[in-house]
Design a protein around this motif. Structure first.
Motif, PDB file in Angstrom:
ATOM      1  N   LEU A 149      47.632  49.591 -64.245  1.00 16.42           N
ATOM      2  CA  LEU A 149      47.308  49.867 -62.863  1.00 16.42           C
ATOM      3  C   LEU A 149      47.071  51.360 -62.698  1.00 16.42           C
ATOM      4  CD1 LEU A 149      50.385  47.891 -61.904  1.00 16.42           C
ATOM      5  CD2 LEU A 149      48.197  47.237 -60.958  1.00 16.42           C
ATOM      6  N   SER A 150      46.127  51.712 -61.865  1.00 19.92           N
ATOM      7  CA  SER A 150      45.900  53.116 -61.525  1.00 19.92           C
ATOM      8  C   SER A 150      46.774  53.450 -60.323  1.00 19.92           C
ATOM      9  CB  SER A 150      44.438  53.354 -61.170  1.00 19.92           C
ATOM     10  OG  SER A 150      43.637  53.171 -62.303  1.00 19.92           O
ATOM     11  N   ILE A 151      47.472  54.557 -60.420  1.00 17.47           N
ATOM     12  CA  ILE A 151      48.298  54.993 -59.297  1.00 17.47           C
ATOM     13  C   ILE A 151      47.800  56.350 -58.828  1.00 17.47           C
ATOM     14  CG2 ILE A 151      50.330  53.661 -59.981  1.00 17.47           C
ATOM     15  CD1 ILE A 151      51.539  56.256 -61.039  1.00 17.47           C
ATOM     16  N   SER A 152      48.013  56.635 -57.562  1.00 20.70           N
ATOM     17  CA  SER A 152      47.531  57.893 -57.000  1.00 20.70           C
ATOM     18  C   SER A 152      48.549  59.007 -57.202  1.00 20.70           C
ATOM     19  CB  SER A 152      47.230  57.718 -55.510  1.00 20.70           C
ATOM     20  OG  SER A 152      48.429  57.650 -54.783  1.00 20.70           O
ATOM     21  N   ASP A 153      48.123  60.207 -56.872  1.00 19.43           N
ATOM     22  CA  ASP A 153      49.011  61.373 -56.947  1.00 19.43           C
ATOM     23  C   ASP A 153      50.079  61.316 -55.864  1.00 19.43           C
ATOM     24  OD1 ASP A 153      47.590  62.388 -59.081  1.00 19.43           O
ATOM     25  OD2 ASP A 153      46.287  63.616 -57.824  1.00 19.43           O
ATOM     26  N   ASP A 154      49.924  60.395 -54.919  1.00 20.73           N
ATOM     27  CA  ASP A 154      50.900  60.261 -53.839  1.00 20.73           C
ATOM     28  C   ASP A 154      52.194  59.594 -54.295  1.00 20.73           C
ATOM     29  OD1 ASP A 154      49.020  61.409 -52.250  1.00 20.73           O
ATOM     30  OD2 ASP A 154      48.408  59.559 -51.257  1.00 20.73           O
ATOM     31  N   ILE A 155      52.239  59.108 -55.535  1.00 20.09           N
ATOM     32  CA  ILE A 155      53.438  58.482 -56.093  1.00 20.09           C
ATOM     33  C   ILE A 155      54.252  59.544 -56.818  1.00 20.09           C
ATOM     34  CG2 ILE A 155      54.295  56.782 -57.766  1.00 20.09           C
ATOM     35  CD1 ILE A 155      52.982  55.527 -55.307  1.00 20.09           C
ATOM     36  N   ASP A 156      55.555  59.527 -56.593  1.00 21.60           N
ATOM     37  CA  ASP A 156      56.463  60.443 -57.288  1.00 21.60           C
ATOM     38  C   ASP A 156      56.804  59.826 -58.645  1.00 21.60           C
ATOM     39  OD1 ASP A 156      58.404  62.175 -58.166  1.00 21.60           O
ATOM     40  OD2 ASP A 156      59.624  62.069 -56.343  1.00 21.60           O
ATOM     41  N   ALA A 157      56.006  60.156 -59.653  1.00 20.46           N
ATOM     42  CA  ALA A 157      56.132  59.536 -60.979  1.00 20.46           C
ATOM     43  C   ALA A 157      57.497  59.771 -61.616  1.00 20.46           C
ATOM     44  CB  ALA A 157      55.027  60.047 -61.897  1.00 20.46           C
ATOM     45  N   GLU A 158      58.163  60.859 -61.270  1.00 21.82           N
ATOM     46  CA  GLU A 158      59.473  61.172 -61.846  1.00 21.82           C
ATOM     47  C   GLU A 158      60.563  60.232 -61.328  1.00 21.82           C
ATOM     48  OE1 GLU A 158      59.939  63.456 -64.256  1.00 21.82           O
ATOM     49  OE2 GLU A 158      57.765  63.756 -64.184  1.00 21.82           O
ATOM     50  N   GLN A 159      60.327  59.581 -60.200  1.00 20.54           N
ATOM     51  CA  GLN A 159      61.352  58.736 -59.579  1.00 20.54           C
ATOM     52  C   GLN A 159      61.077  57.231 -59.722  1.00 20.54           C
ATOM     53  OE1 GLN A 159      64.135  60.145 -58.356  1.00 20.54           O
ATOM     54  NE2 GLN A 159      63.257  62.067 -59.058  1.00 20.54           N
ATOM     55  N   ILE A 160      60.084  56.836 -60.513  1.00 19.70           N
ATOM     56  CA  ILE A 160      59.782  55.420 -60.709  1.00 19.70           C
ATOM     57  C   ILE A 160      60.947  54.768 -61.457  1.00 19.70           C
ATOM     58  CG2 ILE A 160      58.261  53.773 -61.878  1.00 19.70           C
ATOM     59  CD1 ILE A 160      55.967  55.743 -61.407  1.00 19.70           C
ATOM     60  N   VAL A 161      61.386  53.609 -60.972  1.00 14.62           N
ATOM     61  CA  VAL A 161      62.450  52.859 -61.640  1.00 14.62           C
ATOM     62  C   VAL A 161      61.985  51.426 -61.859  1.00 14.62           C
ATOM     63  CG1 VAL A 161      64.359  54.262 -60.781  1.00 14.62           C
ATOM     64  CG2 VAL A 161      63.593  52.328 -59.447  1.00 14.62           C
ATOM     65  N   ALA A 162      62.527  50.799 -62.917  1.00 15.84           N
ATOM     66  CA  ALA A 162      62.145  49.429 -63.245  1.00 15.84           C
ATOM     67  C   ALA A 162      63.372  48.635 -63.675  1.00 15.84           C
ATOM     68  CB  ALA A 162      61.111  49.427 -64.362  1.00 15.84           C
ATOM     69  N   SER A 163      63.348  47.329 -63.362  1.00 22.28           N
ATOM     70  CA  SER A 163      64.421  46.440 -63.811  1.00 22.28           C
ATOM     71  C   SER A 163      63.816  45.065 -64.105  1.00 22.28           C
ATOM     72  CB  SER A 163      65.514  46.321 -62.744  1.00 22.28           C
ATOM     73  OG  SER A 163      65.003  45.708 -61.574  1.00 22.28           O
ATOM     74  N   TYR A 164      64.470  44.329 -64.997  1.00 22.68           N
ATOM     75  CA  TYR A 164      64.008  42.991 -65.373  1.00 22.68           C
ATOM     76  C   TYR A 164      65.177  42.032 -65.187  1.00 22.68           C
ATOM     77  CZ  TYR A 164      62.239  39.168 -68.256  1.00 22.68           C
ATOM     78  OH  TYR A 164      61.820  37.942 -68.716  1.00 22.68           O
ATOM     79  N   ASP A 165      64.987  41.034 -64.312  1.00 29.34           N
ATOM     80  CA  ASP A 165      66.063  40.094 -64.022  1.00 29.34           C
ATOM     81  C   ASP A 165      65.478  38.708 -63.761  1.00 29.34           C
ATOM     82  OD1 ASP A 165      68.777  39.317 -63.442  1.00 29.34           O
ATOM     83  OD2 ASP A 165      68.285  39.404 -61.309  1.00 29.34           O
ATOM     84  N   LYS A 166      66.009  37.717 -64.434  1.00 28.94           N
ATOM     85  CA  LYS A 166      65.625  36.317 -64.244  1.00 28.94           C
ATOM     86  C   LYS A 166      64.118  36.093 -64.352  1.00 28.94           C
ATOM     87  CE  LYS A 166      69.630  35.442 -61.380  1.00 28.94           C
ATOM     88  NZ  LYS A 166      70.144  35.151 -60.054  1.00 28.94           N
ATOM     89  N   GLY A 167      63.497  36.755 -65.317  1.00 27.90           N
ATOM     90  CA  GLY A 167      62.077  36.554 -65.569  1.00 27.90           C
ATOM     91  C   GLY A 167      61.138  37.347 -64.685  1.00 27.90           C
ATOM     92  N   VAL A 168      61.678  38.252 -63.874  1.00 31.90           N
ATOM     93  CA  VAL A 168      60.834  39.046 -62.982  1.00 31.90           C
ATOM     94  C   VAL A 168      61.064  40.532 -63.251  1.00 31.90           C
ATOM     95  CG1 VAL A 168      60.266  39.603 -60.589  1.00 31.90           C
ATOM     96  CG2 VAL A 168      60.885  37.257 -61.200  1.00 31.90           C
TER      97      VAL A 168
END
Length: 153
Positions: free
Chosen positions: A95-114
């Motif tokens: 996915l292309s993301i804009s400069d308006d996203i704070d890339a340093e604060q992106i978080v991810a989690s994986y739970d129950k197949g999602v």
């Protein structure tokens, strides 16, 4: 009587073109996802059922966010398949993301197949109120003849 339906050929061609490069009978074809904005962040949910949590990778390179995951096929030794519809292999979505996203604060989690990825909006891109003063600008608000606007965060 011979019937001619020009849309049958177009439909077949469209299906073959859209199916090209989307995987084979045992490899993943797509990674369905939802993306929405709530408050000061975007939230992405991607369906990855049966994926090994250790294989899930979220990577950002410049303005490209890449989601990758792998699901291992069951051992096929001595098995007589009656139906084989579940995909195995590597899923990937970019996915292309804009400069308006704070890339340093992106978080991810994986739970129950999602897989859930939270993309916070950068402070500089958030809406803000600009205070307007009345009267002529003071010398402190003017630099080299240009009017300066004070911003309240």
């Amino acid at each position: 009587m011979l019937r001619f339906d020009p849309f049958t050929d177009i439909d077949a061609i469209t299906k073959s073109v859209l199916a090209a490069g989307t995987g084979n009978g045992r490899s993943p074809r797509f990674m369905p996802m939802d993306l929405y904005k709530v408050e000061d962040q975007y939230v992405l949910h991607a369906d990855l059922p049966g994926v090994d949590p250790g294989s899930v990778d979220v990577h950002i390179d410049g303005s490209t966010l890449t989601l990758t995951a792998h699901r291992t096929a069951h051992s096929e030794e001595g098995v007589s398949w009656l139906a084989s519809e579940r995909f195995a292999g590597t899923y990937r979505r970019q996915l292309s993301i804009s400069d308006d996203i704070d890339a340093e604060q992106i978080v991810a989690s994986y739970d129950k197949g999602v897989l859930t990825v939270t993309l916070p909006i950068a402070e500089k891109a958030k809406p803000r109120r600009i205070q307007v003063s009345s009267g002529p600008p003071s010398p402190a608000e003017t630099v080299e003849g240009e009017m300066q606007v004070q911003v309240e965060a």
